[in-house]
Scaffold this active site. Structure first.
Site, PDB file in Angstrom:
ATOM      1  N   ASP A  31       0.860  -1.185   0.000  1.00 26.78           N
ATOM      2  CA  ASP A  31       0.000   0.000   0.000  1.00 26.78           C
ATOM      3  C   ASP A  31       0.896   1.234   0.000  1.00 26.78           C
ATOM      4  O   ASP A  31       2.120   1.137   0.109  1.00 26.78           O
ATOM      5  CB  ASP A  31      -0.840  -0.051   1.291  1.00 26.78           C
ATOM      6  N   GLU A  76       2.582   4.980  -4.010  1.00 25.88           N
ATOM      7  CA  GLU A  76       2.544   5.920  -5.164  1.00 25.88           C
ATOM      8  C   GLU A  76       3.860   6.662  -5.343  1.00 25.88           C
ATOM      9  O   GLU A  76       4.131   7.070  -6.480  1.00 25.88           O
ATOM     10  CB  GLU A  76       1.382   6.894  -4.965  1.00 25.88           C
ATOM     11  N   ASP A  91      -8.961   3.065  -1.961  1.00 25.64           N
ATOM     12  CA  ASP A  91      -9.800   3.501  -0.843  1.00 25.64           C
ATOM     13  C   ASP A  91     -11.120   4.084  -1.308  1.00 25.64           C
ATOM     14  O   ASP A  91     -11.335   5.300  -1.296  1.00 25.64           O
ATOM     15  CB  ASP A  91      -9.020   4.514  -0.006  1.00 25.64           C
TER      16      ASP A  91
END
Ligand SMILES: *[C@@H]1O[C@H](CO)[C@@H](O)[C@H](O)[C@H]1NC(C)=O
Ligand SMILES: *[C@@H]1O[C@H](CO)[C@@H](O)[C@H](O)[C@H]1NC(C)=O
Ligand SMILES: *[C@@H]1O[C@H](CO)[C@@H](O)[C@H](O)[C@H]1NC(C)=O
Ligand SMILES: *[C@@H]1O[C@H](CO)[C@@H](O)[C@H](O)[C@H]1NC(C)=O
Ligand SMILES: *[C@@H]1O[C@H](CO)[C@@H](O)[C@H](O)[C@H]1NC(C)=O
Ligand SMILES: *[C@@H]1O[C@H](CO)[C@@H](O)[C@H](O)[C@H]1NC(C)=O
Ligand SMILES: *[C@@H]1O[C@H](CO)[C@@H](O)[C@H](O)[C@H]1NC(C)=O
Ligand SMILES: *[C@@H]1O[C@H](CO)[C@@H](O)[C@H](O)[C@H]1NC(C)=O
Ligand SMILES: *[C@@H]1O[C@H](CO)[C@@H](O)[C@H](O)[C@H]1NC(C)=O
Length: 889
Positions: free
Chosen positions: A428, A431, A570
């Site tokens: 997770d 990015e 999300d």
């Protein structure tokens, strides 16, 4: 997951009037280039492109001379590359994106053609069979400046464009006024029309005459703009770095195009069979007892739970590769994992890339610091940001030492003998996400003001701190200069892409961050998640050699599916997000070649409702990746929390698990040739224009049509049925599709409409089971759903479900024609005593007079005819290895 926080300065960048005006003038004022010095090369040609007139210098200085190469790589793929021959510019590294193998032979009969005009240079791509124009830059001058590249093509009016993700827009992008921005971002709430976690610069354009694809191999930030009206449209790339590296793909069918794209970006990885079971997760499980309790509750509710997950809650002070000794003590966690394994279940935890700067507390930090593998500021110090544990650094995946570091951390913390013996990994925040906004002048102060890491109620354990090691800052060498980039400003590039946040460096690693090989984050930002995916896959492979790694990531780049699976990030517990999860899934599974994909069932952020969760439990069962997951401030939403939801989950899992080998076969086929495991209706009905915009119904595999209820508080749904035969999955009744919309009524909250397409023979497990391990012991039944012409076919693929390389496999082929089913198998995989128990034939006009198995009449007590559904079930009891025929008249 993302931290719920109020942003101080989130604002949409409105490009200044000046820039907007400059851009509108590009078509008329930029000179473009003239092609000269054209020469043939093998399977193509090269040419120089020289600036055709006065520079327009719209976002920098026009580069005076470029080099163009066009190669017919296969009959269905043209590669066009434009570079600056004078200065080497950034290109997506081969180590991250291996180039496809080029065609050995000489060009014979390409299905698409590259035609060009020399002055000013423009080109068209046309389809050989129809002469249609697929790409046409006439009238749109090429612009090539250090930090701005522009290519624009005309499009037909109301073009059917799909792809250009990651996005939460409709599956078919609105052609009139859509801007797709590619800049990977931690995007809590996955807002429509914003840049999200992944970067997939591929689009499919579909017409009744064929589908074709265009892939721009470029990882820089970009806006792709679709504009148009009833008279015609355009698609324009606005890219802020790198080179123009285009691949044009011919199709012409959507499935062929998918396969061509898979060949280009990498065939999807196979996942372990257990990965298709139900996953349960949440952010906010307080301690190990709660985790164990959830497992027990699923069992008590008789809802099959395959894999239990734990979010960052298990970590000590949110530090990766640690566990909290008070709340998640290792001995007790190991007990939980052993118990799960003993029952045939699995366990997965989250790992983030950011490593907390906690010398002596985080040994993962100490070891990485000693190796000097963190991403760097231009002056050589560690680049610091803010993530869950507070101030953090990030591994630089380009550093040659990082893979060994990562593999070692996995070997230590996830040691099967002494550590957390996980079965897969969830990655997770890659990015990479940071909580700090540009310029993030003081990360430590920010950490305190944001209360990071949040404190727990009990005091932290008394740990014997080891001394920090390796605090010397490694100096960066001349390798920094390896790639002259000609960028003048990487923090504030002259062309501002439509990033939701004001700066490219907001809430992520700064664009001036430097990698060990000299590349800068400005160019490679969009690769971070995929590089972490690869490193994690490798680390898992070292830990369990030969076993298919199971990794689910948030951030992706083109080709990520060759390594990992993806969840849709999300989302929120809203009907809107329930609906657009289908388009999201279709993007990844049917276009980007990331088949193992799914949304968080019942929604992640906010509070779900009983009915939303019930519907999502059933829709989730038809996501390749099926996981219930929610946020720390949300109400609990495990499927057993409400009787309706529990029943919905049991019903849907029953369908999913009986279909699991059919779907596993589809995943195997995707791995072999890129056939998509989920398909929009138009993939199978490419000339039916009513299907082009449908993204609330989809095909699970090629032959199972799923049409969920899509509105709140209703039990009806309006669905489209193409002109074809369908059969209800549960009742087996025949439904004649007429190419029109039908209203389904009384669809209970515990139900989801699922149809079998005529033409399929489905291998189903005779019943569901609590774990996939048990499921693999169940016998099969074959369901024959004849097409309009009375034919059907199907395949079943079985292997050991976990090995990367299979020494033996089992494949069965089913063909049904002239009222005769033939079953043939091949391969040496040991299927044990598994049998085909029965064959069910649907769509009969009446009870068959006579049924014969391998030429022998079948006794009537072996035959059950159902007059309501006009179907017959014949007990055949044939070992899976047998070849047999079943004939009726
Ligand atoms: C480009 O081609 C056009 C049309 O032939 C010509 O007018 C122009 O001078 C050329 N530019 C250069 C730099 O050669
Ligand atoms: C395509 O164009 C070629 C050359 O102009 C012509 O010979 C051919 O008939 C055309 N094909 C179609 C389908 O129009
Ligand atoms: C390309 O577009 C131009 C301008 O619209 C048009 O004149 C030309 O015919 C097109 N070329 C092809 C091959 O479609
Ligand atoms: C987001 O896009 C979907 C698909 O086009 C649409 O149905 C939905 O209404 C949009 N949601 C918002 C909040 O605009
Ligand atoms: C296109 O969309 C943008 C952003 O939603 C909006 O500001 C603009 O007015 C739209 N333009 C047209 C021509 O509809
Ligand atoms: C290096 O650069 C960073 C980021 O700009 C800055 O915070 C730091 O003070 C600099 N360190 C040195 C030693 O110059
Ligand atoms: C690009 O950078 C190189 C140095 O790497 C320099 O020599 C060259 O002049 C630059 N070109 C332009 C157009 O700025
Ligand atoms: C969710 O429900 C909890 C418990 O009722 C409540 O505290 C919280 O505010 C709710 N969250 C939202 C976003 O409504
Ligand atoms: C659905 O029903 C609930 C409970 O009656 C209600 O609160 C909600 O507003 C309804 N939603 C819609 C869209 O009608």
């Amino acid at each position: 997951m993302t931290r719920l926080m109020t942003l101080k300065n989130v604002a949409l960048i409105l490009s200044s009037a000046l820039l907007a005006a400059a851009q509108q003038n590009i078509d008329t004022q930029c000179p473009g280039y003239n092609a000269t010095n054209v020469s043939n090369i093998r399977n193509g040609f090269k040419a120089d492109l020289v600036l055709a007139g006065n520079a327009c210098n719209v976002y920098g200085t026009d580069i005076p001379k470029l080099s163009l190469t066009v190669t017919y790589e296969t009959d269905n793929r043209i590669h066009m590359k434009i570079i600056d021959p004078a200065n080497s510019r950034y290109e997506v590294p081969e180590s991250v994106f291996p180039r496809p193998s080029s065609w050995g032979g000489t060009r014979t009969s390409p299905n698409i053609k590259f035609n060009y005009v020399k002055a000013p240079f423009s080109f068209t791509i046309t389809r050989s069979t129809t002469n249609e124009t697929l790409f046409n830059t006439t009238g749109f001058p090429l612009v090539f400046e250090p930090q701005y590249l522009r290519v624009k093509t005309s499009l037909p009016a109301r073009a059917n464009i799909y792809g250009l993700g990651e996005h939460t827009n409709s599956f078919r992008l609105p052609p009139g006024n859509t801007t797709r921005t590619m800049w990977n971002r931690d995007a809590y709430g996955v807002a429509n029309e914003t840049n999200l976690y992944g970067d997939h610069p591929i689009y499919f354009e579909h017409r009744t005459t064929g589908t074709r694809g265009v892939f721009l191999l470029n990882s820089n930030g970009m806006d792709v703009k679709l504009r148009g009206d009833d008279n015609g449209g355009s698609l324009e790339y606005n890219v802020i770095g790198g080179i123009l590296d285009f691949y044009f793909l011919a199709g012409p069918s959507p499935i062929e195009l998918s396969k061509q794209y898979a060949k280009l970006v990498g065939l999807p990885a196979e996942i372990p069979y257990w990965g298709l079971g139900l996953h349960q997760c949440r952010y906010g499980y307080q301690n190990y007892l709660e985790v164990a309790q959830v497992v027990a509750n699923y069992s008590a509710a008789n809802i099959p739970l395959e894999t239990m997950w734990t979010d960052i809650d298990y970590m000590y002070e949110r530090l990766v590769f640690t566990n909290d000794p008070n709340y998640f003590p290792m001995a007790r966690m190991r007990e939980i994992v052993s118990d799960l394994h003993a029952r045939g279940q699995q366990y997965i935890v989250m790992v983030d890339p950011a490593v907390g700067v906690k010398p002596g507390v985080s040994t993962a930090y100490d070891r990485g610091q000693a190796l000097g593998i963190w991403m760097k500021n231009p002056n050589g110090t560690n680049f610091e940001g803010l993530v869950w544990p507070g101030v953090t650094v990030w591994p630089d995946w380009f550093n040659p030492k990082t893979q060994a570091y990562w593999t070692n951390e996995f070997a230590l913390f996830f040691n099967p003998e002494t550590g957390l013996n996980v079965d897969g990994i969830w990655i997770d925040m890659n990015e990479p996400a940071s909580f700090c906004e540009y310029p993030c002048a003081n990360p430590s102060a920010e950490a305190s003001s944001q209360n990071l890491p949040p404190s727990r109620t009990s005091p932290p354990p008394d740990k014997t701190a080891s001394l920090p090691i390796g605090t010397t800052i490694p100096s960066l060498t001349a390798s920094l200069l390896k790639r002259g980039s000609n960028y003048t400003d990487v923090l504030n590039p002259p062309y501002a892409i439509g990033n939701v946040l004001p700066h490219l460096s907001d809430r992520t690693a700064f664009t001036n961050v430097v990698h060990a090989n000299g590349l800068i984050e400005y160019d490679t930002h969009n690769l971070y998640g995929t590089m972490m995916s690869t490193a994690t896959r490798e680390a898992l492979l070292t830990r369990r050699p030969g076993k298919r790694p199971f990794v689910i990531t948030r951030s992706t780049f083109a080709g990520a599916g060759a390594k990992v699976g993806k969840w849709l990030g999300d989302n929120l517990s809203t009907w809107d997000h329930y609906r657009n999860s289908i388009a999201g899934m279709l993007g990844f599974a049917s276009i980007y070649q990331v088949p193992e994909v799914g949304s968080d069932s019942c929604g992640f952020g906010g509070n779900t409702t009983e009915t939303l969760c019930a519907r999502w439990a059933t829709l989730g069962a038809f996501n390749p990746f099926y996981r219930n997951h929610n946020g720390d401030t949300s109400i609990s939403q495990e499927f057993y929390r409400w009787p309706t939801v529990a029943q919905a989950a049991r019903n849907a899992i029953d369908m999913r698990y009986r279909l699991l080998d059919y779907f596993y076969t589809a995943l195997h086929q995707a791995h072999v040739d890129g056939t998509p495991v989920l398909q929009p209706l138009w993939y199978q009905y490419p000339t039916d224009s009513n299907t082009f915009g449908i993204d609330l119904q989809f095909l699970f595999g090629e032959s199972v049509l799923v049409s969920p209820v899509t509105q709140e508080n209703v039990t009806d749904v309006s669905i489209y049925l193409p002109n074809d035969y369908f059969y209800d999955f549960k009742s087996y009744t025949f439904i004649n599709g007429t190419g029109s919309t039908t209203q389904l009524t009384n669809v209970a909250y515990t139900d989801i409409p699922v149809y079998i397409r005529g033409g399929a023979v489905l291998p189903l497990r005779v019943s569901s089971a609590y774990t996939t391990k048990q499921l693999r012991q169940k016998d099969f039944e074959l369901v024959v759903a004849p097409s309009k012409s009375g034919q059907a076919s199907g395949t079943l693929y079985i292997d050991d479900g976990e090995s990367l390389e299979q020494s033996s496999t089992y494949t069965a082929q089913y063909t049904y024609k002239d009222r005769k089913l033939t079953v043939k198998s091949q391969g040496n995989y040991n299927v044990g005593s598994l049998k085909y128990r029965n064959v069910r034939i649907l769509g009969l006009s009446g009870r068959p007079n006579n049924i014969s198995l391998n030429g022998q009449n079948v006794a009537s007590n072996m035959v059950q005819y159902n007059d309501t559904s006009k179907s017959v079930s014949v007990n055949v009891t044939q070992p899976l290895k047998n070849t047999f025929t079943l004939k009726w008249s």
